[in-house]
Design a protein around this motif. Structure first.
Motif, mmCIF file in Angstrom:
data_model
loop_
_atom_site.group_PDB
_atom_site.id
_atom_site.type_symbol
_atom_site.label_atom_id
_atom_site.label_comp_id
_atom_site.label_asym_id
_atom_site.label_seq_id
_atom_site.Cartn_x
_atom_site.Cartn_y
_atom_site.Cartn_z
ATOM 1 N N MET A 1 45.908 -24.079 24.909
ATOM 2 C CA MET A 1 45.879 -24.823 26.177
ATOM 3 C C MET A 1 47.155 -25.639 26.348
ATOM 4 S SD MET A 1 42.192 -26.116 27.402
ATOM 5 C CE MET A 1 41.996 -27.376 26.169
ATOM 6 N N ALA A 2 47.553 -25.778 27.569
ATOM 7 C CA ALA A 2 48.780 -26.535 27.851
ATOM 8 C C ALA A 2 48.549 -28.025 27.579
ATOM 9 C CB ALA A 2 49.185 -26.313 29.304
ATOM 10 N N THR A 3 49.623 -28.689 27.183
ATOM 11 C CA THR A 3 49.507 -30.096 26.785
ATOM 12 C C THR A 3 50.261 -31.012 27.756
ATOM 13 O OG1 THR A 3 51.470 -29.809 25.419
ATOM 14 C CG2 THR A 3 49.347 -29.538 24.334
ATOM 15 N N PHE A 4 49.844 -32.265 27.819
ATOM 16 C CA PHE A 4 50.571 -33.203 28.683
ATOM 17 C C PHE A 4 50.733 -34.569 28.037
ATOM 18 C CE2 PHE A 4 46.213 -34.293 29.870
ATOM 19 C CZ PHE A 4 46.260 -35.664 30.028
ATOM 20 N N GLU A 5 51.738 -35.273 28.515
ATOM 21 C CA GLU A 5 51.939 -36.683 28.154
ATOM 22 C C GLU A 5 52.179 -37.477 29.429
ATOM 23 O OE1 GLU A 5 54.139 -36.168 23.854
ATOM 24 O OE2 GLU A 5 54.409 -37.996 25.005
ATOM 25 N N ILE A 6 51.815 -38.742 29.382
ATOM 26 C CA ILE A 6 52.073 -39.620 30.522
ATOM 27 C C ILE A 6 52.982 -40.751 30.063
ATOM 28 C CG2 ILE A 6 51.029 -41.222 32.190
ATOM 29 C CD1 ILE A 6 48.481 -39.537 32.012
ATOM 30 N N ILE A 7 54.027 -41.010 30.811
ATOM 31 C CA ILE A 7 54.909 -42.146 30.515
ATOM 32 C C ILE A 7 54.919 -43.054 31.745
ATOM 33 C CG2 ILE A 7 57.267 -42.880 29.977
ATOM 34 C CD1 ILE A 7 57.663 -40.051 28.722
ATOM 35 N N ASN A 8 54.415 -44.258 31.585
ATOM 36 C CA ASN A 8 54.420 -45.213 32.690
ATOM 37 C C ASN A 8 55.570 -46.180 32.475
ATOM 38 O OD1 ASN A 8 51.060 -45.003 31.930
ATOM 39 N ND2 ASN A 8 51.820 -44.304 33.914
ATOM 40 N N THR A 9 56.480 -46.234 33.435
ATOM 41 C CA THR A 9 57.583 -47.174 33.301
ATOM 42 C C THR A 9 57.238 -48.431 34.073
ATOM 43 O OG1 THR A 9 58.820 -46.579 35.286
ATOM 44 C CG2 THR A 9 59.142 -45.189 33.355
ATOM 45 N N GLY A 10 57.695 -49.569 33.597
ATOM 46 C CA GLY A 10 57.446 -50.830 34.302
ATOM 47 C C GLY A 10 57.297 -51.959 33.308
ATOM 48 N N THR A 11 58.256 -52.872 33.322
ATOM 49 C CA THR A 11 58.172 -54.021 32.421
ATOM 50 C C THR A 11 56.921 -54.839 32.725
ATOM 51 O OG1 THR A 11 60.573 -54.017 32.296
ATOM 52 C CG2 THR A 11 59.484 -56.030 31.600
ATOM 53 N N GLU A 12 56.507 -54.852 34.023
ATOM 54 C CA GLU A 12 55.326 -55.653 34.376
ATOM 55 C C GLU A 12 54.064 -55.127 33.677
ATOM 56 O OE1 GLU A 12 56.787 -53.490 36.377
ATOM 57 O OE2 GLU A 12 55.330 -52.425 37.601
ATOM 58 N N LEU A 13 54.055 -53.849 33.317
ATOM 59 C CA LEU A 13 52.913 -53.288 32.594
ATOM 60 C C LEU A 13 52.871 -53.818 31.164
ATOM 61 C CD1 LEU A 13 53.361 -49.544 33.664
ATOM 62 C CD2 LEU A 13 51.878 -51.233 34.752
ATOM 63 N N LEU A 14 54.065 -53.946 30.560
ATOM 64 C CA LEU A 14 54.150 -54.415 29.178
ATOM 65 C C LEU A 14 53.827 -55.895 29.085
ATOM 66 C CD1 LEU A 14 57.412 -52.650 27.938
ATOM 67 C CD2 LEU A 14 55.070 -51.854 27.831
ATOM 68 N N LEU A 15 54.163 -56.633 30.168
ATOM 69 C CA LEU A 15 53.935 -58.081 30.163
ATOM 70 C C LEU A 15 52.483 -58.416 30.485
ATOM 71 C CD1 LEU A 15 57.149 -59.263 32.049
ATOM 72 C CD2 LEU A 15 56.704 -59.361 29.597
ATOM 73 N N GLY A 16 51.693 -57.397 30.810
ATOM 74 C CA GLY A 16 50.300 -57.655 31.141
ATOM 75 C C GLY A 16 50.129 -58.226 32.538
ATOM 76 N N LEU A 58 59.646 -34.618 25.412
ATOM 77 C CA LEU A 58 60.154 -33.254 25.601
ATOM 78 C C LEU A 58 60.075 -32.421 24.318
ATOM 79 C CD1 LEU A 58 63.294 -33.833 27.875
ATOM 80 C CD2 LEU A 58 61.317 -32.429 28.444
ATOM 81 N N THR A 59 59.933 -33.087 23.180
ATOM 82 C CA THR A 59 59.810 -32.335 21.932
ATOM 83 C C THR A 59 58.418 -31.739 21.779
ATOM 84 O OG1 THR A 59 59.047 -34.219 20.628
ATOM 85 C CG2 THR A 59 61.429 -33.896 20.757
ATOM 86 N N ARG A 60 57.450 -32.256 22.560
ATOM 87 C CA ARG A 60 56.062 -31.882 22.298
ATOM 88 C C ARG A 60 55.344 -31.233 23.471
ATOM 89 N NH1 ARG A 60 55.936 -37.497 20.073
ATOM 90 N NH2 ARG A 60 55.680 -38.139 22.231
ATOM 91 N N ALA A 61 55.505 -31.791 24.667
ATOM 92 C CA ALA A 61 54.528 -31.509 25.727
ATOM 93 C C ALA A 61 54.981 -30.443 26.716
ATOM 94 C CB ALA A 61 54.223 -32.805 26.473
ATOM 95 N N ASP A 62 54.035 -29.724 27.262
ATOM 96 C CA ASP A 62 54.319 -28.730 28.308
ATOM 97 C C ASP A 62 54.536 -29.417 29.651
ATOM 98 O OD1 ASP A 62 53.915 -26.474 26.594
ATOM 99 O OD2 ASP A 62 51.777 -26.940 26.665
ATOM 100 N N LEU A 63 53.868 -30.563 29.819
ATOM 101 C CA LEU A 63 53.977 -31.296 31.079
ATOM 102 C C LEU A 63 54.122 -32.779 30.761
ATOM 103 C CD1 LEU A 63 53.561 -31.623 34.217
ATOM 104 C CD2 LEU A 63 51.127 -31.843 33.710
ATOM 105 N N ILE A 64 55.092 -33.414 31.388
ATOM 106 C CA ILE A 64 55.291 -34.850 31.188
ATOM 107 C C ILE A 64 55.296 -35.502 32.571
ATOM 108 C CG2 ILE A 64 56.859 -36.625 30.299
ATOM 109 C CD1 ILE A 64 58.035 -33.975 28.710
#
Ligand code: ATP
Ligand code: MG
Length: 421
Positions: A1-16, A58-64
């Protein structure tokens, strides 16, 4: 099965400071497409952090899927930094630029020069149009993919941060395209049933023993407790998947009966509006401690106007007397939070608005105002129909906001039971 990763950018996410809702929403959408999740990460709005996260994925996932940072401000770096990582030049796309200027024209606002960067598109990328904002999304096939040992290609999909832009873009454009690009092998089946009125462990207790023969044959069962409701999810893979899930659903329906109010993303309020519409019947509300939340929930459902006549938020005793015709003597002898007052409120709303049903709530949300007989969290829910007027007592000793939600859930569920009874 194809694999995916999600990357959420945003310093406000890290700061809570912002709750990362894409995390959940996107994962759920992608899993429903039978893609396998590998990892989710949130990273700061810096070029280094974004590139590092994407390079690793990019080393792992079919979809990012990368979210955020597509806007016009100086902290919006995603498009540039990913194009740089891929070694793809950005070019001004005339169709996108026209779309952006049209966005400003239709809102009668001048177009800031900075928004032009949003029309920059890496060579060969697909554009995902944005109907609710200016930043378009982008999809790029990374091939050859030097980051992956196998050399297999990966897809990179970039979507803007605001949920009200990202969600419709995903649903109407990205999802249909992913269905074609990553076709499910047709053997992944899943089904979600939504329940209310029973606790998570109660549900598990009544199902677990009987489900063991199915789980031994490959059925997966998930319980997800939310405020005032529990979701039950069955899934399976392979040739017998559909049969397993169907059998599990039948078992759950037999055991849990009317506690199951819907499937998939059904809400209690939508189920009720639908049911009332089918029966050509109407409802009115008399709310005290929920402050209008039940009206709010019902009116979130398209088509509510055909069946919801109105609601009164009668917070004070005077309002209960004036608007609903509650007897001042009953208020004095029983108190506002009482079975008798809940019944009179429901009766009053039904009489005044000439509805088929009326629901009332009166309770003590706290933190103060409780008594030994009626501690904080006590609530009475009344129901008036053409035949009877009744009220039931519940106890929700939680914070005010949770109290309102749980009470609205219980009140809606009372109405639902009346409608299926
Ligand atoms: P914009 O053009 O609005 O700037 P953008 O693509 O640059 O869009 P961001 O600047 O990263 O997106 O985020 C814009 C807003 O979207 C944030 O302030 C936040 O409210 C919301 N948002 C971003 N990421 C998320 C997330 N993961 N979950 C929930 N909300 C988010
Ligand atoms: Mg931004």
């Amino acid at each position: 099965m194809a694999t995916f990763e999600i990357i959420n950018t945003g310093t406000e996410l890290l700061l809570g400071r912002t709750l990362n809702t894409h995390h959940q929403w996107l994962a759920r959408q992608l899993c429903d497409l039978a893609l396998t999740p590998l990892r989710q990460s949130a990273v700061a709005d810096t070029g280094v952090a974004i590139q590092e996260a994407v390079r690793e994925a990019l080393t792992r996932a079919d979809l990012i899927v990368v979210t955020g940072g597509l806007g016009p401000t100086s902290d919006d770096l995603t498009r540039d930094k990913i194009a740089e990582l891929l070694g793809q030049p950005l070019r001004l796309n005339a169709a996108v630029l026209a779309k952006i200027s049209q966005f400003y024209v239709s809102r009668n606002r001048p177009m800031p020069e900075t928004t032009k960067v949003q029309a920059m598109v890496p060579e060969g990328a697909r554009v995902v149009m944005n109907q609710h904002g200016t930043a378009p999304g982008l999809a790029m096939r990374v091939q050859p993919n030097p980051h992956r040992a196998s050399g297999a290609p990966s897809w990179l999909v970039l979507l803007p941060g605001p949920p009200r832009e990202l969600r419709p873009m995903f649903t109407s454009q990205v999802r249909p395209w992913l269905r074609e690009e990553f076709p499910a092998n047709g053997t992944h089946v899943s089904r979600t049933l939504r329940t209310t009125g029973l606790g998570e462990s109660q549900i598990e207790e009544s199902l677990a023993a009987q489900l063991t023969t199915l789980t031994s044959r490959g059925l997966e069962v998930g319980y997800c407790a939310q405020m005032g409701q529990v979701e039950l999810r069955f899934s399976a893979q392979g040739a017998t998947a559909a049969a397993l899930v169907t059998e599990a659903e039948a078992l759950a329906r037999r055991e849990l009966g009317p506690a199951i109010f819907g499937e998939g993303d059904d809400t209690l309020e939508a189920v009720i509006i639908h049911r009332l519409t089918e029966r050509r019947q109407t409802v009115a509300l008399a709310e005290s401690c929920t402050g209008g939340m039940i009206s709010h929930r019902l009116t979130n459902v398209p088509g509510a106007s055909a069946v919801f006549l109105g609601g009164m938020v009668t917070y004070s005793n005077a309002a209960k007397v004036e608007l609903l015709g509650v007897d001042p003597a009953t208020l004095a002898s029983e108190g506002a939070v009482s079975e008798a007052v809940a019944k009179q409120m429901a009766e009053g709303a039904r009489r005044r608005l000439k509805s088929d049903y009326a629901i009332s709530v009166t309770g003590i949300a706290g933190p103060s105002g409780g008594t030994p007989n009626k501690p904080v969290g006590t609530v009475f829910i009344g129901l008036a129909t053409a035949q009877t007027v009744t009220a039931v007592r519940h106890f929700n000793p939680v914070d005010r906001e949770t109290f309102k939600w749980m009470t609205s859930q219980q009140a809606l569920d009372r109405l639902r039971h009346a409608l299926i009874g």
